[in-house]
Scaffold this active site. Structure first.
Site, short mmCIF file in Angstrom:
data_model
loop_
_atom_site.label_atom_id
_atom_site.label_comp_id
_atom_site.label_asym_id
_atom_site.label_seq_id
_atom_site.Cartn_x
_atom_site.Cartn_y
_atom_site.Cartn_z
CG HIS A 210 2.09 9.56 -28.98
ND1 HIS A 210 0.82 10.07 -28.82
CD2 HIS A 210 2.46 9.89 -30.24
CE1 HIS A 210 0.44 10.67 -29.94
NE2 HIS A 210 1.42 10.58 -30.82
C1 UD1 Z 1 4.34 9.03 -35.27
C2 UD1 Z 1 4.00 10.41 -35.85
C3 UD1 Z 1 3.07 11.15 -34.89
C4 UD1 Z 1 1.87 10.30 -34.52
C5 UD1 Z 1 2.34 8.96 -33.98
C6 UD1 Z 1 1.19 8.06 -33.63
C7 UD1 Z 1 5.74 11.51 -37.21
C8 UD1 Z 1 6.77 12.56 -37.21
N1 UD1 Z 1 5.19 11.22 -36.01
O1 UD1 Z 1 5.08 9.25 -34.08
O2 UD1 Z 1 2.62 12.34 -35.51
O3 UD1 Z 1 1.09 10.99 -33.56
O4 UD1 Z 1 3.15 8.32 -35.00
O5 UD1 Z 1 1.64 6.86 -33.12
O6 UD1 Z 1 5.43 10.97 -38.24
N2 UD1 Z 1 7.94 2.02 -32.80
C9 UD1 Z 1 7.71 0.69 -32.53
N3 UD1 Z 1 6.85 0.02 -33.37
C10 UD1 Z 1 6.24 0.61 -34.41
C11 UD1 Z 1 6.49 1.97 -34.66
C12 UD1 Z 1 7.34 2.65 -33.86
O7 UD1 Z 1 8.26 0.12 -31.60
O8 UD1 Z 1 5.45 -0.06 -35.12
C13 UD1 Z 1 8.86 2.76 -31.89
C14 UD1 Z 1 10.25 2.81 -32.42
O9 UD1 Z 1 11.13 2.72 -31.35
C15 UD1 Z 1 10.35 4.20 -33.02
C16 UD1 Z 1 9.42 4.99 -32.11
O10 UD1 Z 1 8.39 4.08 -31.74
O11 UD1 Z 1 11.63 4.69 -33.06
C17 UD1 Z 1 8.82 6.19 -32.76
O12 UD1 Z 1 8.17 5.86 -33.97
P1 UD1 Z 1 8.00 6.97 -35.14
O13 UD1 Z 1 7.18 6.44 -36.27
O14 UD1 Z 1 9.32 7.56 -35.46
O15 UD1 Z 1 7.21 8.13 -34.42
P2 UD1 Z 1 5.96 8.10 -33.42
O16 UD1 Z 1 6.40 8.60 -32.11
O17 UD1 Z 1 5.26 6.79 -33.48
#
Ligand code: UD1
Length: 363
Positions: A210
């Site tokens: 991821h």
């Molecule tokens: C975040 C953390 C990362 C961690 C990861 C674990 C930061 C900078 N990154 O990354 O360190 O390893 O979580 O999962 O804090 N999304 C969903 N549903 C959700 C959450 C996210 O669909 O409940 C999708 C959305 O499209 C979003 C994307 O995932 O834009 C990324 O989510 P985000 O929280 O920005 O970062 P992660 O890649 O999850």
């Protein structure tokens, strides 16, 4: 003494679960505490299922920060958390890990003259292209108390000028959670939606992916998936797909081999049920590098660096980078019998959260 415990994203929930257990034992010893969920992760599979699985009480505050650019997400968390601090007036804010919620809440607290304790402090990948590295560095710059999982973290903090008396090598709360949940899993007869998949394959590798650096660029993701498709010709891979990765795979039209079994994000216990009997793990997660070391499972980390060097020096972890040739050659070495005999690092004994809470209560 009033403590606010912060969590926001999936890997935070495993880290707060043992701390909550330890706080419960001490409640009343002049101790009050509450949980703030920033809402950085919000889907049922990424958030609520973890609270349920890990027996974490409903958060006292849910800030609904949601997804967005780093600036948008961080700003929303900061605004929401400032209100909570104004209302609760805590003595200490406890943040865990390295996600945007960790940085946002530590900055808010410190500017309100509230002490900050960072659990999993001092880890460094020395890769400033990782958002988590920036989060770790900023949080450690302003924290008052540092709870570290391995000696490298202590040395990093000393090098950065921190006072040794505020650095506490307590062990690893991720591993507290792992042992607790494994013990429960081995002593009960639960139903798992993934048990059919597990029975079908017998031998398998467990895969997670991821990191933005691996999944956000088409040529890099393609190259990794080509290597995974090759590996899957020899042994099936079970792959719970993170929402970020799913979005990218769909956008780029990337195809997986039929021997890679794609699943939605799993709850912690479903994931552990698959992980514990996997022949090996392929991952770019931080937590899995540690969990595989604790369980003695071979781990191939699809990254050029790690902020958790003890898993390589002492554990079962091998950094294989993101290039197809290196991933494949490492896998073939493993298939030909080259296996690391790992050891479990010092103080990864399931008692880190107790040590942390005992220290906080005495502060
Ligand atoms: C975040 C953390 C990362 C961690 C990861 C674990 C930061 C900078 N990154 O990354 O360190 O390893 O979580 O999962 O804090 N999304 C969903 N549903 C959700 C959450 C996210 O669909 O409940 C999708 C959305 O499209 C979003 C994307 O995932 O834009 C990324 O989510 P985000 O929280 O920005 O970062 P992660 O890649 O999850």
């Amino acid at each position: 003494m009033k403590i606010i415990l912060v969590a926001g994203a999936r890997p935070n929930f495993m880290k707060i679960a043992p701390i909550v257990r330890a706080l419960k034992w001490h409640t009343g010893d002049n101790l009050e505490w509450c949980i703030v969920h920033t809402g950085q992760h919000y889907d049922y599979e990424m958030s609520q299922s973890f609270f349920k699985d890990l027996e974490i009480p409903e958060p006292d505050y849910f800030l609904e920060a949601g997804s967005g650019s780093h600036a948008t997400q961080t700003a929303k968390i900061m605004i929401g958390f400032e209100d909570v601090c104004l209302k609760e007036k805590p003595n200490i804010v406890v943040v865990v890990g390295d996600v945007n919620s960790t940085l946002a809440c530590s900055v808010v607290a410190k500017k309100m003259f509230i002490q900050v304790a960072h659990v999993e402090a001092g880890l460094r990948s020395f890769d400033m292209d990782m958002p988590e590295e920036i989060n770790r560095m900023v949080t450690d710059t302003i924290s008052d108390y540092f709870f570290v999982t391995e000696k490298s973290a202590k040395y990093n903090l000393i090098r950065e000028g921190k006072d040794l008396k505020n650095i506490h090598h307590v062990g690893n709360v991720m591993i507290d959670n792992l042992y607790h949940q494994l013990n429960k899993l081995n002593n009960e007869n639960s139903y798992f939606s993934v048990s059919g998949v597990k029975k079908k394959f017998m031998n398998y590798g467990f895969l997670t992916l991821h990191r933005p650096s691996n999944v956000d660029e088409k040529s890099i993701l393609n190259n990794i998936v080509e290597a995974l498709n090759e590996i899957a010709k020899e042994i099936p891979l079970i792959f719970p797909v993170h929402p970020r990765t799913k979005k990218m795979v769909d956008n780029f039209g990337i195809q997986f081999s039929r021997n890679i079994y794609l699943l939605p994000p799993l709850s912690f216990r479903e994931s552990l049920y698959l992980l514990k009997d996997a022949d090996f793990v392929l991952t770019d997660s931080g937590g899995l590098q540690e969990e595989t070391t604790a369980l003695g499972i071979p781990c191939f980390t699809i990254r050029e660096n790690t902020e958790r060097p003890i898993t390589v020096e002492m554990g079962t972890n091998i950094l294989v980078g993101y290039k197809k040739e290196k991933i494949l050659s490492s896998f073939h070495n493993f298939k030909n019998g080259q296996r690391k005999k790992g050891k479990v690092p010092e103080l990864w004994d399931g008692k880190a959260a107790e040590r942390i809470v005992e220290f906080l209560v005495a502060t």
